[in-house]
Every structure is written in C-alpha cells, then in structure tokens.
Design a protein around this motif. Structure first.
Motif, PDB file in Angstrom:
ATOM      1  N   LEU A 106       0.680  -1.217   0.163  1.00 44.20           N
ATOM      2  CA  LEU A 106       0.080  -0.008  -0.035  1.00 44.20           C
ATOM      3  C   LEU A 106       0.864   1.327   0.064  1.00 44.20           C
ATOM      4  N   ALA A 107       1.798   1.114   0.627  1.00 40.02           N
ATOM      5  CA  ALA A 107       2.820   2.470   0.809  1.00 40.02           C
ATOM      6  C   ALA A 107       3.618   2.743  -0.611  1.00 40.02           C
ATOM      7  N   GLN A 108       3.971   1.588  -1.468  1.00 37.49           N
ATOM      8  CA  GLN A 108       4.360   1.980  -2.709  1.00 37.49           C
ATOM      9  C   GLN A 108       3.379   2.368  -3.713  1.00 37.49           C
ATOM     10  N   ALA A 109       2.071   1.936  -3.652  1.00 38.46           N
ATOM     11  CA  ALA A 109       1.008   2.207  -4.226  1.00 38.46           C
ATOM     12  C   ALA A 109       0.616   3.727  -4.257  1.00 38.46           C
ATOM     13  N   TYR A 110       0.491   4.190  -3.060  1.00 42.70           N
ATOM     14  CA  TYR A 110       0.217   5.504  -2.527  1.00 42.70           C
ATOM     15  C   TYR A 110       1.421   6.532  -2.999  1.00 42.70           C
ATOM     16  N   SER A 111       2.289   6.279  -2.804  1.00 41.81           N
ATOM     17  CA  SER A 111       3.563   7.111  -3.118  1.00 41.81           C
ATOM     18  C   SER A 111       3.781   7.213  -4.520  1.00 41.81           C
ATOM     19  N   GLU A 112       3.619   5.978  -5.462  1.00 43.54           N
ATOM     20  CA  GLU A 112       3.926   6.152  -6.686  1.00 43.54           C
ATOM     21  C   GLU A 112       2.835   6.866  -7.497  1.00 43.54           C
ATOM     22  N   GLN A 113       1.473   6.719  -6.911  1.00 43.08           N
ATOM     23  CA  GLN A 113       0.380   7.770  -7.357  1.00 43.08           C
ATOM     24  C   GLN A 113       0.592   9.179  -7.059  1.00 43.08           C
ATOM     25  N   CYS A 136      12.864   4.856   0.728  1.00 44.67           N
ATOM     26  CA  CYS A 136      12.890   4.302   2.224  1.00 44.67           C
ATOM     27  C   CYS A 136      11.888   2.988   1.904  1.00 44.67           C
ATOM     28  N   ILE A 137      11.123   2.823   1.262  1.00 45.34           N
ATOM     29  CA  ILE A 137      10.316   1.466   0.945  1.00 45.34           C
ATOM     30  C   ILE A 137      10.994   0.680   0.535  1.00 45.34           C
ATOM     31  N   PHE A 138      11.840   0.854  -0.526  1.00 43.39           N
ATOM     32  CA  PHE A 138      12.635  -0.219  -1.213  1.00 43.39           C
ATOM     33  C   PHE A 138      13.708  -0.614  -0.094  1.00 43.39           C
ATOM     34  N   LEU A 139      14.242   0.116   0.568  1.00 39.92           N
ATOM     35  CA  LEU A 139      15.440  -0.174   1.526  1.00 39.92           C
ATOM     36  C   LEU A 139      14.870  -0.886   2.486  1.00 39.92           C
ATOM     37  N   ASP A 140      13.744  -0.596   3.054  1.00 43.00           N
ATOM     38  CA  ASP A 140      13.249  -1.370   4.331  1.00 43.00           C
ATOM     39  C   ASP A 140      12.865  -2.720   3.725  1.00 43.00           C
ATOM     40  N   GLN A 141      12.578  -3.074   2.456  1.00 48.66           N
ATOM     41  CA  GLN A 141      12.226  -4.440   2.008  1.00 48.66           C
ATOM     42  C   GLN A 141      13.653  -5.276   1.283  1.00 48.66           C
ATOM     43  N   GLY A 142      14.672  -4.554   1.620  1.00 44.14           N
ATOM     44  CA  GLY A 142      15.914  -5.327   1.045  1.00 44.14           C
ATOM     45  C   GLY A 142      16.315  -5.070  -0.348  1.00 44.14           C
ATOM     46  N   GLN A 143      15.253  -4.375  -1.086  1.00 38.37           N
ATOM     47  CA  GLN A 143      15.321  -4.159  -2.357  1.00 38.37           C
ATOM     48  C   GLN A 143      16.362  -3.191  -2.866  1.00 38.37           C
ATOM     49  N   LEU A 144      17.564  -3.202  -2.834  1.00 39.75           N
ATOM     50  CA  LEU A 144      18.647  -2.291  -2.826  1.00 39.75           C
ATOM     51  C   LEU A 144      18.891  -1.744  -4.204  1.00 39.75           C
ATOM     52  N   ALA A 145      18.868  -2.628  -5.173  1.00 44.83           N
ATOM     53  CA  ALA A 145      19.090  -1.909  -6.484  1.00 44.83           C
ATOM     54  C   ALA A 145      17.927  -1.010  -6.878  1.00 44.83           C
ATOM     55  N   LYS A 146      16.525  -1.366  -6.702  1.00 40.56           N
ATOM     56  CA  LYS A 146      15.506  -0.277  -6.727  1.00 40.56           C
ATOM     57  C   LYS A 146      15.643   0.937  -5.781  1.00 40.56           C
ATOM     58  N   SER A 147      16.203   0.531  -4.566  1.00 41.29           N
ATOM     59  CA  SER A 147      16.157   1.735  -3.780  1.00 41.29           C
ATOM     60  C   SER A 147      17.322   2.878  -4.028  1.00 41.29           C
ATOM     61  N   LEU A 148      18.557   2.198  -4.735  1.00 39.53           N
ATOM     62  CA  LEU A 148      19.564   3.000  -5.198  1.00 39.53           C
ATOM     63  C   LEU A 148      19.020   3.801  -6.502  1.00 39.53           C
ATOM     64  N   GLN A 149      18.450   3.270  -7.435  1.00 42.21           N
ATOM     65  CA  GLN A 149      17.898   3.768  -8.687  1.00 42.21           C
ATOM     66  C   GLN A 149      16.863   5.012  -8.210  1.00 42.21           C
ATOM     67  N   THR A 150      15.979   4.720  -7.313  1.00 48.94           N
ATOM     68  CA  THR A 150      14.981   5.860  -6.983  1.00 48.94           C
ATOM     69  C   THR A 150      15.760   6.731  -6.192  1.00 48.94           C
ATOM     70  N   ASN A 151      16.617   6.634  -5.493  1.00 47.33           N
ATOM     71  CA  ASN A 151      17.229   7.625  -4.531  1.00 47.33           C
ATOM     72  C   ASN A 151      18.138   8.598  -5.678  1.00 47.33           C
ATOM     73  N   LEU A 152      18.683   7.863  -6.648  1.00 49.29           N
ATOM     74  CA  LEU A 152      19.399   8.646  -7.734  1.00 49.29           C
ATOM     75  C   LEU A 152      18.736   9.647  -8.487  1.00 49.29           C
ATOM     76  N   ALA A 153      17.289   9.039  -8.649  1.00 49.15           N
ATOM     77  CA  ALA A 153      16.453   9.772  -9.549  1.00 49.15           C
ATOM     78  C   ALA A 153      16.003  11.158  -8.744  1.00 49.15           C
ATOM     79  N   GLY A 154      15.697  10.982  -7.452  1.00 48.89           N
ATOM     80  CA  GLY A 154      15.309  11.953  -6.508  1.00 48.89           C
ATOM     81  C   GLY A 154      16.509  12.935  -6.498  1.00 48.89           C
ATOM     82  N   LEU A 155      17.756  12.475  -6.233  1.00 45.47           N
ATOM     83  CA  LEU A 155      18.934  13.506  -6.022  1.00 45.47           C
ATOM     84  C   LEU A 155      19.038  14.300  -7.397  1.00 45.47           C
ATOM     85  N   ALA A 156      18.600  13.566  -8.638  1.00 45.26           N
ATOM     86  CA  ALA A 156      18.995  14.341  -9.555  1.00 45.26           C
ATOM     87  C   ALA A 156      17.734  15.436  -9.675  1.00 45.26           C
ATOM     88  N   LEU A 157      16.647  15.268  -9.297  1.00 46.61           N
ATOM     89  CA  LEU A 157      15.468  16.452  -9.361  1.00 46.61           C
ATOM     90  C   LEU A 157      16.020  17.527  -8.318  1.00 46.61           C
TER      91      LEU A 157
END
Length: 712
Positions: A106-113, A136-157
């Motif tokens: 649910l956290a991922q669905a709300y945040s993506e929308q 943070c959602i991806f990091l808490d679940q151990g999905q480190l590749a997705k967490s890093l990609q999303t983190n870098l996208a946010g940092l670019a903005l």
C-alpha cells in the motif's frame, strides 16, 4: 532498517513540504485549533482539504490511526472536487503512514500515485519527496537496486532545482544504504556530501540526519566512541527542536555505545531514563529498545536476574513486531543470562533461537549482496551500451562531414574550370583523411564491443561467485552455530555440580550437535568436490542411484531453505514415489542440483500465490488457499525411461513465459532474487549430461509441473 523510524519521523512535517510563499516551513496550528476550524468551516472546498491534511500531519505521531482516517477523508474530498494538489498531498501522507506500519504494498502504491499527481501539477519538489519515500520503502524491504535507482532519480531532481535541503537528505540516504551494504568508503563520501549540503542550507533537521548517518557508519565499523559523539550531535539537534521522540531515540543509541565501551553505570542511567520517557510517550518500539539496552547493561554488570527481567519482555515485543535484529540480540542476552543463573535448559533453548534469527539475517544479507552484484552488472552493461551509441554517432558525423566536403569540391569544380585539378586533388586528400579517421573509429568500435562482452562476463562471474558463497554459507553457518553451543555445553559440564541427570542431558545434546557438525561439514566438502568435478573437462561417470531417496532429500533441503528465509511460511509436501523403481544410472550430484532448483522454484511459486491471496482478501465464497508441492517418480509406459515430476499449485506461467523459461538469464523474479541461470543449467544437465528431456506444463493462476525423463 526500521530503526530509522524516529530519525525520519522527527522531520516528517518538513519532508511533506508544508511551506509558505517564501518557501519556509509553515508552523502548523495545534490539533484543537484545527478541529475548531474544521467544525466552523464545514463547506466541502479546497480549503477544507488543506485543513484535513494539516490536522492529519499534527496527529500522525501521537494518533496515527486518526491521522490516517483524516488523510483518507482529505483524499476522498479532493477526488470529489477534482483537486490534484490535494490528492497528491493526501496520498503521500498515506504512503508514509503505511510504510511505518510495514505495509509496503500500500505504501508503494500511494507514493507512486502521489508522484504522478505531483508531476501532473508541475510540483517537482513534491516528486522529490515521493521518490524519497519510495527509496525508504525499497530499502526497508532489502530491494537495494531499486532503492539506489529511486534515490538517484530523486537526487537528480533536487540537483536540478538547486534544493540544498533535499540534496542533503538524499545524499545522506545514499550513505545510509552504502553502510548497509558494507561499502564504507562510498558511505563516507555520500555522508560527507549530505552534511556539507545540510550545513549550507542551514536546516537543522537535515544536519541532525547527517550526523545520525555518520554515527551509524562508525557503529557498523565498531568505532563506538566516534559513533557516540555523532549521536550526541543529533540528540542536540532534537533538543533544539524540542522533539522528545527524537531525543529518546538517540539517547538509547548513546546508552548502547556507553555499554559497548564498558561504561556500565552510565549506560544503566541512560537506559532507566529512556524507559521512563518511552513509557510516558507510549512509544512501544522504543520501550523494546530501552529494555534490550538495560538487559545488556545488567548482564555486563554481572546481574543476570535483572538482565533476564528486562530481556524477556523485549524479546516478546520484538517477535510481535517482526524486528528480527532485536529478537536476535535479546535471545542472545537471555541465553547468557540463563546460563549464569544455572538454567541450562532455558539457555540451550534461547541459544537455538538466537542461531535461528542469526541465520535468517545472514540469508537476507546474502540476498542483498546478490542484488548489488546484479545491479552493478546491469549498470556496467548500460554504460557500455551508452559508449557504443556514442561511437556510432561520431561515425555518422564523420560520414556526413565527408559527404559535405565532397559536394563542396564538386561545386567548386563546376564554378571554375581553371581550378578543377586543384579541387580534385584537395578532395582526394580529404577523402584519404576521412577514410583514415573512419578506420580509426571502426577500431575503437570493435574495442568497445569487446569491452561490452567482457563486462557481461564479469557480471556473470559476480553472480556465480555470489551463488557459491551462498551455497557454502549455509553448512558453515550451521557448523559454527552448533560448535558454539557445544563449547557452551562443555563449560557447563565442567561447572555443573547439581547431579548426574543434568550432566547426562547435556552430553546427549553435545552428541547431537557434534553429529550435526559432521553432517554439515560433509555437505560443505561435497559441494566443493562437486564444483571441482564440474570444472574438469570430460563427462562425469554415472553410477546406480536410488532416485526415490535423491528426490526426497532435495525436496527436504529446498523446504528447509524456504523456511530459513521465511520462518512463517508452511506448505504441504507430498511424495508419490514408485517403490519398484530400482536403481538408475545417473550423475547424482548434477541431477540433485536440478531437483533442488525445481523444488525451490515450486516453493517460491506457492509462497508468491499465498502472499497474493492474503493481499487480495478471502472473499465471501473463496476457499482458503493451501500451498502444496508434489514430487513423484514412475517408470514410463514403454519401459525405456523413468520420469520425475515436480508439481505445485502456485501462480503458474502464461504461454509467453513458458516459451522462454529455459533461455539463459531469463527470469520473472524481482532484481536480486534470481539470476535466470537455474532452469537453463538444469535443462543442459538433463539433455546434454543424461540424454533425457525436461518439459514444463503450466496454466496461469493454477500451477506448474516440470517432468524429467531419463533413458534407462
């Protein structure tokens, strides 16, 4: 990872971006004032949407359920009014709420929308905040590749908007992720960048966040004094903000560092003060951490009764919340305290529990490292592809330049007959230069292609190395665990004086542990021998083998592996084995790998369907789903082959997936959970190594069956 709750929660109002026209944080009214305003202004308009969200933010720490209800009301009204900005803020608030409840779907669905809504309204800072929550959602679940990609996208903005505060938070978050990966040099670089941007922005929450991240880095490296100094800087920030929750969180961290440095009286004082404050604030997670701190400090002080008194409720609370790291540490304290109290049966039980939690966390760590290897391989391939495209673009430009010069020479020749010879000579010289440049660029293109092939080889080598480490980790972890327990039992025998009965029980347990050490040691030796045999040229000789025993053993190993990774998972296992099958000549280690891979995939499929069924709800008429895996052996009807079947009632596969299932590197699993090599290697072992066939029959949503056919 969930220990970042207070650090993130303390600045959540700032993170959600409530600001005035000057861009400064808005001071939200008190809850009573907002309730009064909502009662006085019941008109359903955009102003009411903003007040509902503002009240939800004020209540989110002390009354999270009421806060979520207000966010939902704000979302419903914003949808009714067609107010995208209000929908985005309400959805992001619900995204934070469900993340802190570990409801990641649910956290991922709300945040993506929310991210899409912010993009629609042109709110780039809102997109940055949404990407931070997804990180943070991806990091808490151990999905480190997705967490890093999303983190870098946010940092670019944040970089594009020159937003120093968000540059500070997102750099610090990259440092925190690198600390979890054990990449301490990379973590130090990102954390220093985060602190630099935080100081430049003058924002106190981001400065404290950076100091807390640096403290975690020193803590992971065992530098307790340095970690304590940085935690104290973060606590000072919370005191300036008068945030009792943040002060409580960092006080427990400081007490932990004091205990590790042997300053037991100071650690006890901090622990008692923190437990009283956590009880007053009704912070259940911090009560658990404060109890664990007191248990460790009392054990260090030689007071096992007090250590047991505080350690037991800490373990129970951690088990209820699913905090595995706290459960591991609390069970270890209880094992040592029970041994010092002379309760050896309880000590043995808590030691086994400690080993189970430690093995589960080690398995999660291996999965994270495999995810990083995969991510780096993909990154290397993408960089090589970018380089290849750049070379092609340069080559096209060179050809265009050559054509333009040729045309210019022709026009000059037509314009002046007298200069025709000179023009032709000039054109020939330029063509020679262009051809030389073209040959040079073609050579560079070939070198780039070779580099791409080499990067793919290195990515495969990284995945293979991670797989070997994972295979050897399980038996070696079991051996170390049982050896530690056996050492403790021997010490207890030397100190036991209470009677022969207790000593006999300890000797029986010691014998069982030594048998387990021998068994897992033989297993590790077998794995190494199998890998050496697999690396030699030539075929491995076949030997008569009891297929029924081989199938049953590898089904058991696959189920134990699934249970170790997910202790709450259970499934029904059935064995339909032909008792008259007799020995069959096969390469047992190779066929065992095939069976282990098929059984592991079957258990993964039924677990995925079980999770989907739980997320979708039971429904009024739907029967409860029961995971089931069936293995079978039989002789073919013509008598010239034997067949081994592995069937599950999991998610099944559509036709397009079945067509590619045996292709190398094809996988439907998330990044970090599959390499796409298991079924490809299994197919080669069966077809090329044994001259048999491996086929698949599946229906989406119903289940899958793999059938191995071996000639006899």
């Amino acid at each position: 990872m969930k220990s970042l709750w207070w650090r993130r929660g303390a600045v959540i109002l700032w993170l959600l971006g409530w600001r005035n026209a000057a861009g400064l944080p808005v001071q939200l009214p008190a809850a009573d004032q907002l309730r009064a305003e909502l009662q006085a202004h019941a008109r359903p308009d955009t102003a009411r949407v903003k007040r509902l969200s503002a009240l939800a933010l004020v209540l989110r720490n002390n009354a999270p359920e009421e806060s979520a209800s207000l966010f939902r009301a704000a979302l419903a009204l914003a949808q009714q009014l067609g107010y995208p900005a209000g929908m985005a803020e309400a959805r992001l608030g619900l995204g934070f709420y469900h993340r802190h409840r570990s409801e990641y779907g649910l956290a991922q669905a709300y945040s993506e929308q929310a991210n899409r809504d912010f993009a629609q309204t042109g709110n780039r800072q809102g997109q940055t905040r949404s990407l931070y929550n997804l990180t943070c959602i991806f990091l808490d679940q151990g999905q480190l590749a997705k967490s890093l990609q999303t983190n870098l996208a946010g940092l670019a903005l944040a970089d594009a908007g020159h937003d120093r505060k968000w540059q500070a938070f997102l750099n610090t978050q990259l440092g925190t992720t690198s600390t979890h990966l054990g990449e301490y040099a990379r973590a130090r670089h990102y954390l220093r960048e985060g602190l630099r941007w935080a100081v430049a922005s003058g924002d106190q929450p981001s400065v404290g966040h950076a100091y807390a991240g640096i403290g975690d880095l020193y803590r992971a490296q065992g530098q307790w004094a340095e970690a304590q100094r940085n935690y104290e800087k973060d606590a000072a920030s919370y005191r300036r903000m008068r945030d009792e929750g943040g002060i409580l969180y960092e006080d427990i961290n400081i007490g932990d560092m004091l205990e590790r440095q042997g300053q037991v009286p100071q650690a006890l004082a901090v622990g008692r003060r923190s437990l009283a404050r956590a009880s007053r604030l009704q912070k259940l997670g911090e009560i658990t951490r404060a109890q664990l701190l007191l248990a460790r400090a009392y054990l260090h002080a030689g007071q096992p009764d007090s250590a047991f008194w505080y350690g037991q409720p800490s373990l129970l609370a951690a088990q209820r919340s699913g905090a595995k790291s706290i459960s591991r540490d609390a069970s270890q304290v209880l094992a040592r305290a029970s041994a010092r109290r002379g309760r050896f049966d309880a000590a043995y039980r808590y030691e086994q529990l400690f080993g189970a939690y430690r093995d589960s966390l080690n398995t999660s760590d291996q999965q994270r490292r495999v995810a990083v290897v995969t991510y780096r391989g993909e990154l290397a391939r993408k960089q090589a592809q970018i380089s290849l495209l750049t070379r092609n673009e340069r080559l096209m430009r060179a050809k265009n330049r050559q054509q333009r010069w040729f045309l210019l020479g022709a026009l000059l020749g037509l314009a002046a007959v007298a200069g025709l010879s000179w023009g032709l000579w000039r054109n020939i010289c330029r063509r020679r230069s262009a051809y030389a440049l073209l040959r040079q660029q073609q050579d560079e293109l070939r070198a780039t292609q070779a580099q791409l092939v080499q990067s793919e080889k290195m990515a495969f080598l990284g995945e293979l190395t991670a797989g070997i480490a994972h295979e050897l980790q399980n038996p070696l972890t079991f051996m170390k665990s049982f050896a530690d327990v056996s050492t403790g039992l021997v010490e207890e025998i030397n100190g036991a004086r209470s009677g022969a009965g207790l000593g006999q029980d300890i000797l029986v347990g010691l014998k069982q542990n030594l048998q387990q050490i021998s068994q897992h040691g033989q297993r590790a030796s077998s794995i190494i021998k199998d890998m050496l045999a697999h690396s030699r040229s030539g075929a491995t000789p076949r030997q008569p083998t009891d297929l029924n025993a081989l199938v049953a053993e590898h089904l058991r190993l696959a189920y134990e592996g699934a249970r170790a990774a997910n202790p709450d998972f259970t499934a029904t296992l059935r064995q339909d084995l032909d008792p008259d099958l007799g020995p069959v000549s096969v390469v047992a280690p190779d066929l065992g790998r095939v069976l282990l891979n098929l059984c592991t995939n079957a258990l993964y499929a039924v677990r995925e369907r079980q999770q989907l069924a739980a997320a979708a709800g039971s429904g009024e008429q739907a029967a409860p789903y029961e995971p089931s895996v069936v293995v079978s052996t039989r002789r073919a009807t013509h008598g010239q082959a034997v067949e081994i079947g592995v069937r599950d009632n999991g998610t099944g596969m559509p036709a397009e997936v079945q067509a590619r299932v045996f292709q190398p590197f094809f996988t439907t699993k998330p990044v970090g959970e599959g390499t796409g090599l298991g079924l490809s290697l299994s197919h080669d072992i069966v077809t090329q190594g044994h001259g048999g066939t491996l086929r698949v029959e599946s229906r989406a949503g119903e289940g899958t069956e793999f059938v191995i056919s071996l000639p006899v």
